[in-house]
Design a protein around this motif. Structure first.
Motif, mmCIF file in Angstrom:
data_model
loop_
_atom_site.group_PDB
_atom_site.id
_atom_site.type_symbol
_atom_site.label_atom_id
_atom_site.label_comp_id
_atom_site.label_asym_id
_atom_site.label_seq_id
_atom_site.Cartn_x
_atom_site.Cartn_y
_atom_site.Cartn_z
ATOM 1 N N THR A 1 -44.163 87.124 -51.523
ATOM 2 C CA THR A 1 -44.776 86.286 -52.556
ATOM 3 C C THR A 1 -45.871 85.407 -51.971
ATOM 4 N N SER A 2 -45.716 85.013 -50.730
ATOM 5 C CA SER A 2 -46.774 84.249 -50.059
ATOM 6 C C SER A 2 -48.033 85.091 -49.925
ATOM 7 N N GLY A 3 -47.855 86.358 -49.553
ATOM 8 C CA GLY A 3 -49.003 87.254 -49.482
ATOM 9 C C GLY A 3 -49.660 87.440 -50.836
ATOM 10 N N ILE A 4 -48.852 87.493 -51.890
ATOM 11 C CA ILE A 4 -49.390 87.660 -53.244
ATOM 12 C C ILE A 4 -50.249 86.461 -53.635
ATOM 13 N N THR A 5 -49.763 85.246 -53.369
ATOM 14 C CA THR A 5 -50.552 84.059 -53.723
ATOM 15 C C THR A 5 -51.849 84.012 -52.931
ATOM 16 N N ASN A 6 -51.793 84.428 -51.673
ATOM 17 C CA ASN A 6 -52.993 84.388 -50.832
ATOM 18 C C ASN A 6 -54.061 85.352 -51.327
ATOM 19 N N VAL A 7 -53.688 86.603 -51.609
ATOM 20 C CA VAL A 7 -54.697 87.575 -52.046
ATOM 21 C C VAL A 7 -55.206 87.240 -53.441
ATOM 22 N N THR A 8 -54.348 86.643 -54.283
ATOM 23 C CA THR A 8 -54.807 86.213 -55.607
ATOM 24 C C THR A 8 -55.869 85.132 -55.472
ATOM 25 N N LYS A 9 -55.612 84.166 -54.597
ATOM 26 C CA LYS A 9 -56.603 83.109 -54.355
ATOM 27 C C LYS A 9 -57.911 83.687 -53.851
ATOM 28 N N ASP A 10 -57.818 84.645 -52.925
ATOM 29 C CA ASP A 10 -59.033 85.238 -52.350
ATOM 30 C C ASP A 10 -59.831 86.007 -53.396
ATOM 31 N N VAL A 11 -59.139 86.785 -54.226
ATOM 32 C CA VAL A 11 -59.827 87.565 -55.251
ATOM 33 C C VAL A 11 -60.496 86.646 -56.274
ATOM 34 N N LEU A 12 -59.860 85.519 -56.571
ATOM 35 C CA LEU A 12 -60.443 84.564 -57.507
ATOM 36 C C LEU A 12 -61.592 83.771 -56.884
ATOM 37 N N GLY A 13 -61.757 83.896 -55.559
ATOM 38 C CA GLY A 13 -62.848 83.194 -54.888
ATOM 39 C C GLY A 13 -62.653 81.700 -54.826
ATOM 40 N N LEU A 14 -61.384 81.259 -54.673
ATOM 41 C CA LEU A 14 -61.088 79.826 -54.676
ATOM 42 C C LEU A 14 -61.233 79.219 -53.282
ATOM 43 N N SER A 15 -62.393 79.392 -52.678
ATOM 44 C CA SER A 15 -62.685 78.774 -51.383
ATOM 45 C C SER A 15 -64.188 78.611 -51.250
ATOM 46 N N ILE A 16 -64.566 77.674 -50.404
ATOM 47 C CA ILE A 16 -65.983 77.347 -50.213
ATOM 48 C C ILE A 16 -66.288 77.395 -48.727
ATOM 49 N N ALA A 17 -67.358 78.074 -48.367
ATOM 50 C CA ALA A 17 -67.833 78.071 -46.984
ATOM 51 C C ALA A 17 -68.954 77.037 -46.870
ATOM 52 N N ILE A 18 -68.761 76.034 -46.018
ATOM 53 C CA ILE A 18 -69.781 74.992 -45.847
ATOM 54 C C ILE A 18 -71.073 75.608 -45.312
ATOM 55 N N ILE A 19 -70.915 76.529 -44.370
ATOM 56 C CA ILE A 19 -72.067 77.263 -43.838
ATOM 57 C C ILE A 19 -71.778 78.737 -44.027
ATOM 58 N N SER A 20 -72.645 79.459 -44.718
ATOM 59 C CA SER A 20 -72.443 80.892 -44.882
ATOM 60 C C SER A 20 -72.992 81.624 -43.664
ATOM 61 N N TYR A 21 -72.414 82.783 -43.399
ATOM 62 C CA TYR A 21 -72.894 83.558 -42.260
ATOM 63 C C TYR A 21 -74.336 83.994 -42.466
ATOM 64 N N GLN A 22 -74.678 84.351 -43.706
ATOM 65 C CA GLN A 22 -76.055 84.774 -43.986
ATOM 66 C C GLN A 22 -77.038 83.644 -43.693
ATOM 67 N N TRP A 23 -76.689 82.417 -44.046
ATOM 68 C CA TRP A 23 -77.537 81.256 -43.745
ATOM 69 C C TRP A 23 -77.712 81.105 -42.244
ATOM 70 N N LEU A 24 -76.612 81.300 -41.506
ATOM 71 C CA LEU A 24 -76.653 81.169 -40.051
ATOM 72 C C LEU A 24 -77.606 82.201 -39.446
ATOM 73 N N VAL A 25 -77.514 83.444 -39.943
ATOM 74 C CA VAL A 25 -78.404 84.503 -39.446
ATOM 75 C C VAL A 25 -79.865 84.147 -39.730
ATOM 76 N N ASN A 26 -80.132 83.699 -40.948
ATOM 77 C CA ASN A 26 -81.512 83.362 -41.332
ATOM 78 C C ASN A 26 -82.103 82.266 -40.465
ATOM 79 N N LYS A 27 -81.260 81.349 -39.986
ATOM 80 C CA LYS A 27 -81.760 80.184 -39.253
ATOM 81 C C LYS A 27 -81.860 80.395 -37.745
ATOM 82 N N VAL A 28 -80.955 81.196 -37.170
ATOM 83 C CA VAL A 28 -80.883 81.223 -35.697
ATOM 84 C C VAL A 28 -81.106 82.588 -35.071
ATOM 85 N N ALA A 29 -81.199 83.658 -35.856
ATOM 86 C CA ALA A 29 -81.303 85.009 -35.271
ATOM 87 C C ALA A 29 -82.506 85.121 -34.346
ATOM 88 N N LEU A 30 -82.264 85.603 -33.133
ATOM 89 C CA LEU A 30 -83.338 85.834 -32.157
ATOM 90 C C LEU A 30 -83.887 87.246 -32.291
#
Length: 427
Positions: free
Chosen positions: A44-73
């Motif tokens: 049931t813990s796994g069920i709650t976790n994947v449900t949260k992920d599918v619903l997109g209930l999290s925020i990334a302060i810095i996205s990986y795409q932003w990081l690539v755009n700013k620092v890629a050599l």
């Protein structure tokens, strides 16, 4: 969202079959490491976790795409080597994120649920956090960003890297020879999940054990020190929602109760488990001092309660499978449909695990869940479109929602009678 749901729809049966196979194998060998109620709690813990992920209930302060755009050599094309580099980069990030989760009070809440089982088996691998709302550790992907590895590559490799951490949560595989020097094995991870003082806060690596060896956190499993599993402040519940927020709630209470402002502020960033001296003295919290002599959480469970728990778990798996399979169609019903469905899943898990804990309030939560389900049914005239595919399923769901409350009520009453009799016999 839809793609991730499809991936999970394929992965869930595989994980479930492996978990059940481990239980059968342990029973067959006379070494059953999978306790039924603990396993259901993990699932049931796994069920709650994947449900949260599918619903997109999290925020990334810095996205990986932003990081690539700013620092890629440089920018590397999507060839085989890019995927290999991405895998290593993700593992490097995973090591440091994992280590920080163990080191600081505020981050431990994101990871505590994974260690909350007092067993060690494949099922406990599915205990993943729903409390990690803000993702902070993308910064550890800086090496990948410098190389300009595309975000789409990271998105493909990340689930593979995550699923590759499942297999080593078992006590049925011993040491694995030369592989012990390269990858994380069951032996390494048994150490990580142990609360013995010899093993605490060791072996943080996820795939490559070399990170621990390089950064000084490696510990071999010792033949004369059998691992004891869990956390030193045991959660004492099967309810994964409660487990996810126990630690943060204690921090909030301690910060409020602390006499000095300095303690109110620094408690969040102190080492995991630290409490202000005045608060710890006035409001003590049980902590396991001797890992070899403590009582594991295992409230009595009758055959009826176990059978009903299995049935309810099966019902939840049915509901979540339909959710993942039909998420695009459900999303088209209205903007809130997927979140209402997600809330029903969370209420289902909460009600079931409260009953497993023998909490009389389980009846309230079951009634709330089923009333909410009937409301959803009436407001839509169907269960999120399922009647268009399988007409008779709508009637089955309605009967389930009606009957479930009465059976839960009967079991809760039976639990109360058993508990009263147990107290009388103890006296």
């Amino acid at each position: 969202m839809e793609t991730y749901g499809k991936i999970l729809l394929m992965a869930m049966p595989v994980f479930l079959v492996l978990v059940l196979f481990e239980k059968w194998y342990g029973w067959r060998k006379g070494n059953d490491t999978v306790q039924t109620m603990d396993m259901i709690s993990s699932l049931t813990s796994g069920i709650t976790n994947v449900t949260k992920d599918v619903l997109g209930l999290s925020i990334a302060i810095i996205s990986y795409q932003w990081l690539v755009n700013k620092v890629a050599l440089v920018h590397i094309e999507s060839i085989v080597w890019v995927y290999i580099i991405a895998f290593i980069a993700l593992d490097f990030m995973g090591y440091w994120a994992h280590r920080l989760n163990h080191v600081y009070n505020i981050f431990w809440n994101n990871h505590l649920v994974h260690h909350s089982s007092e067993e060690f088996n494949l099922a406990c691998a599915l205990r993943q956090s729903i409390s990690e709302i803000v993702k902070l550790f993308v910064i550890f992907l800086l090496p990948a960003a410098l190389l300009g590895i595309p975000a789409k590559v990271i998105a493909i490799v990340a689930p593979i890297q995550l699923f590759a951490q499942f297999w080593y949560h078992t006590r049925h595989i011993g040491k694995m020879g030369w592989l012990e020097k390269v990858i994380v094995t069951p032996s390494h991870h048994r150490v990580h999940h142990a609360i013995n003082k010899e093993y605490l806060d060791k072996n943080f690596a996820q795939i490559f054990i070399v990170w621990d060896k390089w950064f000084g956190t490696y510990q071999e499993e010792l033949a004369n020190v059998p691992p004891v599993y869990g956390i030193t402040r045991p959660v004492r519940t099967w309810n994964p929602v409660k487990i996810n927020f126990q630690h943060i709630w204690l921090l909030v209470q301690d910060a409020w109760r602390a006499r000095y402002w300095k303690d109110k502020l620094r408690i969040w960033f102190m080492p995991t488990g630290w409490r202000p001296a005045d608060v710890a003295e006035k409001y003590p919290v049980f902590k396991i001092e001797d890992p070899y002599h403590f009582e594991k959480y295992n409230p009595p469970a009758s055959a009826w309660l176990k059978a009903w728990s299995w049935f309810q778990l099966s019902a939840i798996l049915f509901f979540i499978s339909y959710f993942f399979a039909s998420i695009a169609a459900i999303n088209q019903l209205n903007n809130a449909a997927i979140y209402l469905y997600g809330l029903f899943i969370f209420l289902s898990v909460y009600a079931l695990t409260e009953l497993m804990d023998r909490n009389p309030m389980a009846v309230f939560w079951e009634l709330l869940k089923n009333s909410f389900g009937i409301y959803l049914f009436i407001s839509q005239g169907d269960w999120f479109g399922i009647g268009r595919q399988w007409p008779f399923t709508t009637y089955i769901i309605l009967v389930y929602l009606g009957v479930s409350t009465f059976i839960t009520g009967w079991l809760a009453f039976k639990n109360k009678q058993e508990d009263r009799l147990r107290v009388q016999l103890a006296v």
